[in-house]
Design a protein around this motif. Structure first.
Motif, mmCIF file in Angstrom:
data_model
loop_
_atom_site.group_PDB
_atom_site.id
_atom_site.type_symbol
_atom_site.label_atom_id
_atom_site.label_comp_id
_atom_site.label_asym_id
_atom_site.label_seq_id
_atom_site.Cartn_x
_atom_site.Cartn_y
_atom_site.Cartn_z
ATOM 1 N N THR A 1 -7.411 33.906 5.135
ATOM 2 C CA THR A 1 -8.153 35.145 5.347
ATOM 3 C C THR A 1 -9.456 35.152 4.575
ATOM 4 O O THR A 1 -10.524 35.453 5.122
ATOM 5 N N VAL A 2 -9.399 34.822 3.297
ATOM 6 C CA VAL A 2 -10.585 34.890 2.441
ATOM 7 C C VAL A 2 -11.557 33.758 2.747
ATOM 8 O O VAL A 2 -12.766 33.980 2.863
ATOM 9 N N LEU A 3 -11.060 32.546 2.895
ATOM 10 C CA LEU A 3 -11.954 31.403 3.107
ATOM 11 C C LEU A 3 -12.466 31.327 4.538
ATOM 12 O O LEU A 3 -13.583 30.849 4.771
ATOM 13 N N GLY A 4 -11.663 31.758 5.505
ATOM 14 C CA GLY A 4 -12.120 31.725 6.896
ATOM 15 C C GLY A 4 -12.543 30.349 7.356
ATOM 16 O O GLY A 4 -13.479 30.210 8.163
ATOM 17 N N GLY A 5 -11.880 29.313 6.845
ATOM 18 C CA GLY A 5 -12.208 27.945 7.255
ATOM 19 C C GLY A 5 -13.319 27.290 6.455
ATOM 20 O O GLY A 5 -13.637 26.115 6.678
ATOM 21 N N GLU A 6 -13.921 28.012 5.508
ATOM 22 C CA GLU A 6 -14.999 27.445 4.688
ATOM 23 C C GLU A 6 -14.430 26.802 3.426
ATOM 24 O O GLU A 6 -13.313 27.105 3.000
ATOM 25 N N ALA A 7 -15.213 25.922 2.814
ATOM 26 C CA ALA A 7 -14.841 25.341 1.523
ATOM 27 C C ALA A 7 -14.971 26.416 0.447
ATOM 28 O O ALA A 7 -15.868 27.263 0.516
ATOM 29 N N PRO A 8 -14.109 26.386 -0.578
ATOM 30 C CA PRO A 8 -14.183 27.414 -1.627
ATOM 31 C C PRO A 8 -15.558 27.560 -2.259
ATOM 32 O O PRO A 8 -15.974 28.673 -2.589
#
Length: 410
Positions: A169-176
């Motif tokens: 949910t928070v990352l939405g597929g992106e790197a941290p």
């Protein structure tokens, strides 16, 4: 005053028998040590042991309410609450984070039940609840009747399953490194312990929006002297604080930016106290916008007056008078809600016999691509004052933030 049976008497009795001030001190020491920060808000001495019947009833209420307000035509109507100067592009069909707060009451059938106090489509203390529940379980482990595997999670989620859902949910597929938890001057926020817990679980940094840099549609932050693009924002900025501090940001919310949001800022306005008059549900008390009130209810003493966009109970009037209603200027009346009072059941019994009231927040997540928000876990606020806010519980014990727990084997 006559009270019904206390909440979950078996585990309450077991906890109260072993409770000592030293137990609380050890709990707080371990919690702050794990989070590597002090906690500026009050943490309650005890968890709330939630009986299965109440847990399941609240889960059903919350899920039904969220599905009701997800109806597309209602969402379009509720979008009218978005201020034009803060109407951000790229709003998604449903929010990523939803909170439904229930006051615990004694229902007409004599059973414990919930009545909605408020709801919001805004992040809450998701990560902190994971850490706090783990510390509580550790502190309880030496006591045979309390040495259990405890859960705070719904819909069959385990601790690891919840963290994975939070990550998606928070990352939405992106790197941290391309995701930031955004809030004004994060270390000064009372919610900072949740920010450190989020870093522990998701490796996402908390960042002040004033420190971001902008190049065209892109936002950047500095990490070890290098510019790193911010592609997704875990949005924790509360708009009334933004307006009050007059913070200068490198972007406007109406700008077209190459970022995605969790939750999109428009949901702060769309699902809020403004939503309550539109909900038809047994768990939602009667409420009206003051601007739409043709005449005050004859039983005005049974209502509270609330500003629509405030946090921690600021501005709430518990004992409403006709003069209070008349004093609201015409241009501000749409920003106030008149809501039926809720009679809390003081169902948590302290060791000395005093009774404590509770609110349980049912916390939903929706990762990008998921059809609807899913109930995941809870947090609890305990009170012995007239309201649940910190200011109404000064110098009292067994009040403050905690979690609602139940043994997994049940």
């Amino acid at each position: 005053m006559l009270w019904g049976n206390p909440m979950d008497p078996y585990f309450r009795r077991a906890f109260n028998q072993v409770f000592r001030p030293e137990l609380y001190q050890e709990y707080m020491r371990r919690l702050e040590q794990r989070l590597q920060t002090s906690i500026a808000f009050r943490v309650a001495e005890t968890p709330l042991f939630i009986p299965p019947s109440l847990r399941d009833r609240l889960a059903r209420h919350a899920t039904e309410i969220v599905r009701q307000i997800s109806e597309p035509s209602l969402v379009e109507k509720l979008k009218r609450a978005i201020p034009p100067h803060l109407d951000a592009p790229g709003m998604d069909p449903l929010p990523n984070c939803v909170q439904v707060d229930f006051a615990i009451v004694r229902g007409p059938d004599g059973e414990l039940d919930g009545r909605v106090v408020e709801l919001q489509a805004f992040p809450s203390l998701y990560a902190l609840m994971v850490v706090q529940s783990e510390i509580l379980a550790d502190v309880l482990r030496p006591y045979p009747e309390l040495d259990r595997s405890w859960s705070v999670y719904f819909n069959g989620l385990s601790r690891d399953g919840f963290v994975e859902h939070l990550r998606r949910t928070v990352l939405g597929g992106e790197a941290p490194e391309n995701v930031v938890l955004l809030d004004l001057n994060p270390p000064t926020q009372k919610t900072f312990p949740d920010f450190t817990a989020t870093k522990m679980l998701l490796d996402v940094d908390s960042v002040c929006p004033t420190s971001l840099l902008r190049e065209g549609r892109r936002l950047f932050r500095k990490v070890d002297g290098k510019l790193v693009q911010v592609r997704r924002i875990y949005n924790r900025v509360v708009f009334d604080e933004l307006q009050r501090t007059r913070a200068e940001l490198p972007f406007r919310y109406t700008d077209e930016l190459d970022v995605s949001w969790c939750s999109h800022p428009n949901w702060y306005w769309t699902w809020s106290k403004t939503t309550l008059p539109h909900i038809d549900h047994v768990a939602v008390p009667r409420s009206w916008f003051v601007s739409e009130l043709l005449e005050p209810p004859h039983d005005l003493e049974n209502f509270v007056l609330k500003p629509l966009f405030s946090f921690a109970g600021a501005g709430v009037k518990l004992d409403v008078t006709l003069e209070d209603l008349a004093a609201i200027p015409p241009e501000e009346r749409s920003g106030w809600l008149l809501q039926e009072k809720i009679t809390y059941e003081p169902g948590l019994v302290m060791p000395d016999g005093n009774r404590v009231k509770a609110e349980i927040r049912m916390m939903f997540l929706r990762a990008p691509g998921e059809a609807e928000p899913k109930l995941t876990l809870n947090l609890v606020r305990l009170s012995r004052g007239k309201m649940l806010g910190v200011d109404q519980n000064k110098d009292l014990t067994w009040v403050g933030g905690t979690v609602g727990m139940w043994p997994t084997e049940s």
